[in-house]
Design a protein around this motif. Sequence first.
Motif, PDB file in Angstrom:
ATOM      1  N   ALA A 139       0.660  -1.245   0.068  1.00  0.00           N
ATOM      2  CA  ALA A 139      -0.024  -0.153  -0.155  1.00  0.00           C
ATOM      3  C   ALA A 139       0.972   1.095  -0.018  1.00  0.00           C
ATOM      4  O   ALA A 139       0.522   2.060  -0.702  1.00  0.00           O
ATOM      5  CB  ALA A 139      -0.852  -0.092   1.149  1.00  0.00           C
ATOM      6  N   GLY A 140       1.878   1.293   0.914  1.00  0.00           N
ATOM      7  CA  GLY A 140       2.738   2.470   0.892  1.00  0.00           C
ATOM      8  C   GLY A 140       3.567   2.815  -0.686  1.00  0.00           C
ATOM      9  O   GLY A 140       3.530   3.677  -0.903  1.00  0.00           O
ATOM     10  N   SER A 141       3.903   1.617  -1.044  1.00  0.00           N
ATOM     11  CA  SER A 141       4.827   1.639  -2.337  1.00  0.00           C
ATOM     12  C   SER A 141       3.810   2.231  -3.318  1.00  0.00           C
ATOM     13  O   SER A 141       4.136   3.143  -4.151  1.00  0.00           O
ATOM     14  CB  SER A 141       5.240   0.243  -2.820  1.00  0.00           C
ATOM     15  N   ALA A 142       2.667   1.618  -3.390  1.00  0.00           N
ATOM     16  CA  ALA A 142       1.609   2.202  -4.390  1.00  0.00           C
ATOM     17  C   ALA A 142       1.338   3.741  -4.245  1.00  0.00           C
ATOM     18  O   ALA A 142       1.063   4.564  -5.240  1.00  0.00           O
ATOM     19  CB  ALA A 142       0.177   1.262  -4.271  1.00  0.00           C
ATOM     20  N   LEU A 187      13.890  -0.615   0.316  1.00  0.00           N
ATOM     21  CA  LEU A 187      12.634  -0.462   0.133  1.00  0.00           C
ATOM     22  C   LEU A 187      11.900  -0.307   1.314  1.00  0.00           C
ATOM     23  O   LEU A 187      11.012   0.819   1.581  1.00  0.00           O
ATOM     24  CB  LEU A 187      12.096  -1.380  -0.780  1.00  0.00           C
ATOM     25  N   GLN A 188      11.907  -1.249   2.270  1.00  0.00           N
ATOM     26  CA  GLN A 188      11.236  -1.410   3.676  1.00  0.00           C
ATOM     27  C   GLN A 188      11.472  -0.201   4.250  1.00  0.00           C
ATOM     28  O   GLN A 188      10.827   0.583   4.843  1.00  0.00           O
ATOM     29  CB  GLN A 188      11.756  -2.684   4.203  1.00  0.00           C
ATOM     30  N   GLU A 189      12.955   0.287   4.328  1.00  0.00           N
ATOM     31  CA  GLU A 189      13.340   1.771   5.229  1.00  0.00           C
ATOM     32  C   GLU A 189      12.615   2.870   4.484  1.00  0.00           C
ATOM     33  O   GLU A 189      12.473   3.861   5.284  1.00  0.00           O
ATOM     34  CB  GLU A 189      14.896   1.451   5.187  1.00  0.00           C
ATOM     35  N   GLN A 192       8.839   3.164   5.065  1.00  0.00           N
ATOM     36  CA  GLN A 192       8.640   3.215   6.440  1.00  0.00           C
ATOM     37  C   GLN A 192       8.908   4.883   6.738  1.00  0.00           C
ATOM     38  O   GLN A 192       8.232   5.350   7.490  1.00  0.00           O
ATOM     39  CB  GLN A 192       9.294   2.195   7.229  1.00  0.00           C
ATOM     40  N   PHE A 193      10.047   5.253   6.049  1.00  0.00           N
ATOM     41  CA  PHE A 193      10.311   6.735   6.460  1.00  0.00           C
ATOM     42  C   PHE A 193       9.372   7.634   5.622  1.00  0.00           C
ATOM     43  O   PHE A 193       9.051   8.633   6.262  1.00  0.00           O
ATOM     44  CB  PHE A 193      11.969   6.903   6.199  1.00  0.00           C
ATOM     45  N   GLN A 194       9.402   7.406   4.328  1.00  0.00           N
ATOM     46  CA  GLN A 194       8.650   8.397   3.567  1.00  0.00           C
ATOM     47  C   GLN A 194       7.070   8.331   3.798  1.00  0.00           C
ATOM     48  O   GLN A 194       6.425   9.367   3.644  1.00  0.00           O
ATOM     49  CB  GLN A 194       8.628   8.041   2.007  1.00  0.00           C
ATOM     50  N   ILE A 195       6.550   7.008   3.970  1.00  0.00           N
ATOM     51  CA  ILE A 195       4.880   7.266   3.938  1.00  0.00           C
ATOM     52  C   ILE A 195       4.419   7.016   5.411  1.00  0.00           C
ATOM     53  O   ILE A 195       3.468   7.586   5.817  1.00  0.00           O
ATOM     54  CB  ILE A 195       4.642   5.818   3.012  1.00  0.00           C
ATOM     55  N   VAL A 443      12.438  16.687   1.109  1.00  0.00           N
ATOM     56  CA  VAL A 443      12.599  17.054   2.590  1.00  0.00           C
ATOM     57  C   VAL A 443      13.158  15.780   3.174  1.00  0.00           C
ATOM     58  O   VAL A 443      14.012  15.777   3.925  1.00  0.00           O
ATOM     59  CB  VAL A 443      11.684  17.832   2.854  1.00  0.00           C
ATOM     60  N   GLY A 444      12.298  14.741   2.964  1.00  0.00           N
ATOM     61  CA  GLY A 444      12.748  13.504   3.550  1.00  0.00           C
ATOM     62  C   GLY A 444      14.139  12.971   3.230  1.00  0.00           C
ATOM     63  O   GLY A 444      14.603  12.599   4.321  1.00  0.00           O
ATOM     64  N   VAL A 445      14.461  12.791   2.051  1.00  0.00           N
ATOM     65  CA  VAL A 445      15.681  12.096   1.818  1.00  0.00           C
ATOM     66  C   VAL A 445      16.716  13.027   2.338  1.00  0.00           C
ATOM     67  O   VAL A 445      17.814  12.657   2.693  1.00  0.00           O
ATOM     68  CB  VAL A 445      15.720  12.026   0.255  1.00  0.00           C
TER      69      VAL A 445
END
Length: 652
Positions: A139-142, A187-189, A192-195, A443-445
């Motif tokens: 769901a987060g990736s989508a 991808l997991q990290e 988790q951080f972005q979404i 900003v997150g990156v």
Amino acid sequence: MTQEQGKKAEQYVSGDNAHQTGHNPDVANTLPYEKTIKVIGYTTLIVAVLLSSFQIWQGITSTISATYFRPVHLCWVLILIFLHYPLIKNRRKKGYLAGRVFDLALCGITLFAGYRMSIFDYNDIDHMLYGLGTVDLVAGSALLVLLLEGCRRTVGWVMVLIAGMFLAYSAFGDLLPGAMATKAYSLQELIQFQIYSANGVFGSALGIAATTVFIFVLFGAFLEVTGAGKFFIDLAFSIAGKYRGGPAKAAVLASAGLGSISGSAIANTVTTGAVTIPMMKKLGYTPEQSAGIEASASTGGQIMPPIMGAGAFVMAQFTGVPYSEIMLASIAPAILYFFCTLLYVHLMACKLNLKAASRTEAVIKVMKDGAHHLIPLVIITVLLMMAYSPLLVGVAGCAAILVTAALRKHSRIGLKKFIEGMKNGALLALPISVACGAAGIIVGVVGQTGIGLQFTQFVMDFSGGYMLVALGLISIVALVLGMGLPVTAAYIVLAVMAVPMLGDFGLPLLTAHLIVFWLSQTSNVTPPIALAAFAGAGVANANPMKSSVEAFKLAGGLFIIPIMMAYTDLLNPEASMLAFTFAIVQTASIIVAIAISIEGYLLRSLSTVERVVAISTVPWVLFNPFGTGFIGVAVVLGLLAVQWKTQDKAVV
């Protein structure tokens, strides 16, 4: 609202675009999928009105916490984007129907992602210890991919590519050499951080876009449907039209009033320019000059209190400074900017020997018909000065414009106009929300990888410790970013990267942010890609590049004033009134010196010696060596006195 805007509103409801029909009813009747278009059009209308209603309800009650409200807002916005901006725009293309089915499928995926966000337990630390579950990861990736697609449809490829580059840096930064290298995140990290945190997509930028900015965009939509926009244009013409170059000066005043309300310099250029540009051309300004005047004035609307552009509300969140303080600090610089623009307009009119408009409506009559439209602006200004929440102030403003419009028969609106305002407000907010969401990725990156510190170190090393050189480098970065990003997104990226570096030069936090905020506006009027100037050129039927050169000249204050913010007490809250006044005089003197040097005209044509003398005062006044900057100011005043004595009386 103009007749052209009314036609566009009808096209929104039908789900069609102007370029598909060529404004030809016979062609429109022969286009395929008419029933499908109508169904999707009315669905878009309902979704848009419900979104505006939801935003108002949330603004009043604040029932939903920010953790869950921001994902709901973004998913709602994405669904509306996929409905309103089809994958394939041309109905005559073979794959149009399949494209619409694909759009609906994206809406379904967005609903699924939004549902997973709404039931996610952020208090459960299992996802921090063991990672996200498969469904939540999908769901987060989508949602991340959907955000980039929504950004592509509304903002363009450049924003998508920049966000994609930052994501790639986060994922593959370990492959880069030397100081550019960073840890590679899985991808997991990344998801988790972005979404699933407030550090990326759902950070403060989207938070402001989903609350305050949306409400003020809705406020602007209500001003349009109630006729307040026309009142401000009429008022500007009644005030300035009787003077030399009056229509151009009226365009500057009208755009100053409407620019921040519309939320977009480009939109303001097109809407206000539809009235002002033909009048300027008729008076004697060239098409390129007319387009440049309108573009520079419309861009200035983004920095004019009380309702500045969306980036100002983001600034309040970033700095922790109340919006009322930002508004107060911005008054003097904004007035200086429009002084700069009006000065160029006046010098152009004198050089071309233009006269005043043949007939203008009396100010008293205009005020008699529409003075009630000023009440909402007064209410908003007072409430902001009283330090009320900008979100609640925006809601109060929306209510005030509807109530005051009902006071007069000619401005009173019915249910149809109300729904049109609700719909237009939602549609106008779409690009802002997704742009802020994508900016949140950047900003997150920056926060996750520490690349901002490396950028700061690079600029500091390259500038050699000279603040003027550093400001020049930031200006260049702002121009490059602004060629493809909306102003708000460009400001967010610059603020994250450049503000710490300006702080290293000893500038206060608010001063650094306002400098970056101003420089982020420059892309609208600076060649080779000056979007507001190009929009004005389209209205004026002018050469786009020549129009952008004129706009760049007229908007010179966007470059001069940020430098003065850094080198004078123009924004220093601790400065004495004498120091603040001298900073204003310094800035005005530099603006005059540069303007008359470029135009070669003040009260009459300048000689070569006079132009050299004028331009030579600029560094003197700017750097104020040993406190002697007042001598440079005196030289400019001396030039004015000489011109006054030797002017050609026939020209005045």
